[in-house]
Enzyme design. Sequence first.
Site, PDB file in Angstrom:
ATOM      1  N   GLY A  24     -15.483  11.245  10.106  1.00 55.54           N
ATOM      2  CA  GLY A  24     -14.705  12.250   9.391  1.00 55.54           C
ATOM      3  C   GLY A  24     -14.069  11.603   8.178  1.00 55.54           C
ATOM      4  O   GLY A  24     -14.133  10.380   8.008  1.00 55.54           O
ATOM      5  N   LYS A  25     -13.502  12.399   7.331  1.00 54.34           N
ATOM      6  CA  LYS A  25     -12.821  11.864   6.150  1.00 54.34           C
ATOM      7  C   LYS A  25     -11.900  12.952   5.626  1.00 54.34           C
ATOM      8  O   LYS A  25     -12.150  14.148   5.854  1.00 54.34           O
ATOM      9  CB  LYS A  25     -13.855  11.514   5.063  1.00 54.34           C
ATOM     10  CG  LYS A  25     -13.355  10.531   4.040  1.00 54.34           C
ATOM     11  CD  LYS A  25     -13.539   9.102   4.491  1.00 54.34           C
ATOM     12  CE  LYS A  25     -13.050   8.108   3.461  1.00 54.34           C
ATOM     13  NZ  LYS A  25     -13.346   6.730   3.864  1.00 54.34           N
TER      14      LYS A  25
END
Length: 368
Positions: free
Chosen positions: A77-78
């Site tokens: 994720g980011k």
Amino acid sequence: MQIDLVTVADELGPAKVLFVREPGVGMEGVVVVDNIACGPSIGGVRMAPDIDAVEVFRLARAMTLKNAAAGLPHGGGKAGIAADPTCSPERKQALVRAFARAIADLRDYIPGPDMGTNEQCMAWVHDEIGRAVGLPRVVGGIPLDDIGATGVGVAVAADACAELLGLELDGARVAVQGFGAVGIHAARCLAERGARLVAASDSHGAIENGHGLDVAALTAHKHAGRAVAEFEGGQVIERDAVVGVECDVWIPAARPDVITEANVAQLRASFILQGANIPITEGAERILHQRGVWSIPDFIANAGGVICAATEYAGGGQQQALDAIAEKIGGNTREVIERARRDDVLPREAAQTMARARVSEAMGYRRP
Ligand code: NAD
């Protein structure tokens, strides 16, 4: 900020895209949870004025592959917060805390530090929502840049090259582009194995010394806030001339896209260990491969930081993190080299196939 899912989505992800706003604070951000088949996603929170959702998606995908390649029980994720990271500390704290509250319920995303955020920001996030990695030591963190987690991992990748590809580390000439957190520790660990640091650079300039630079003295010099080119133990060269220095191991540890088709011919190393993220364009990697140069890709060689973060999240300590780095990066680099040789593909292609296969296998255990 927007994202056209039709153009970016594929069989791996993204699983969720969440836009967050807090008008009272002026906070705007986005989180992309790309894939969570291997576990809750871990990835950094980037703060930049011009952040866009597609860039965040690409970075989230890179984390899916990096975490899977490292064999971590985490997906990718980011997040991005659209703001100037050099704003006042009060404003930064307000933005980060507002962002954290907005993602409190997004439990399959565990935030970490990235460009524009640091361990103090993660302490604020943790204070708000009880989850974050890359924390200060007093609240359970393992300070990854102090222990040099990523640089340690780069040296472990070098060990695998020594074992399988005949790289002789004792006496090897090493050049480091970007003598910062990653570059310093990579140089230190390789010097401990008998290698000679023959060139180093930072954003201001570069120095060279064929007999070997004193890594400890150069590190103390940098930590005192001085530029590499002001160090007296070497000859000053142009900053980008570090690319053409004759050496055995070349370590990019600064910026993306520093080696392209335009300058790849200057490189005179037999091994490249990618400390920075995407330091070499695809075309240049292909040219290097044709020349017989081994280039260990970023998401294998520089996974030390995220391995350290995952150890911290699992409640482990510093020694456990270092052991995990040795085991995982050693094993993965060996596997990438063996696959690349067997299938006659680029190391990056071998690494991507390996990572995607792990994600696909994990996806097979999800409810249909
Ligand atoms: P850092 O800021 O501590 O060090 C970067 C160094 O590169 C600095 O010395 C800077 O002066 C130098 N630099 C910048 N532009 C340069 C240029 N054009 N030529 C030569 N030197 C230049 O950053 P870091 O944490 O060491 O990260 C370095 C790279 O590694 C980044 O690409 C980062 O995304 C990547 N990375 C870092 C980690 C980590 O754990 N810190 C993990 C994975 C990947």
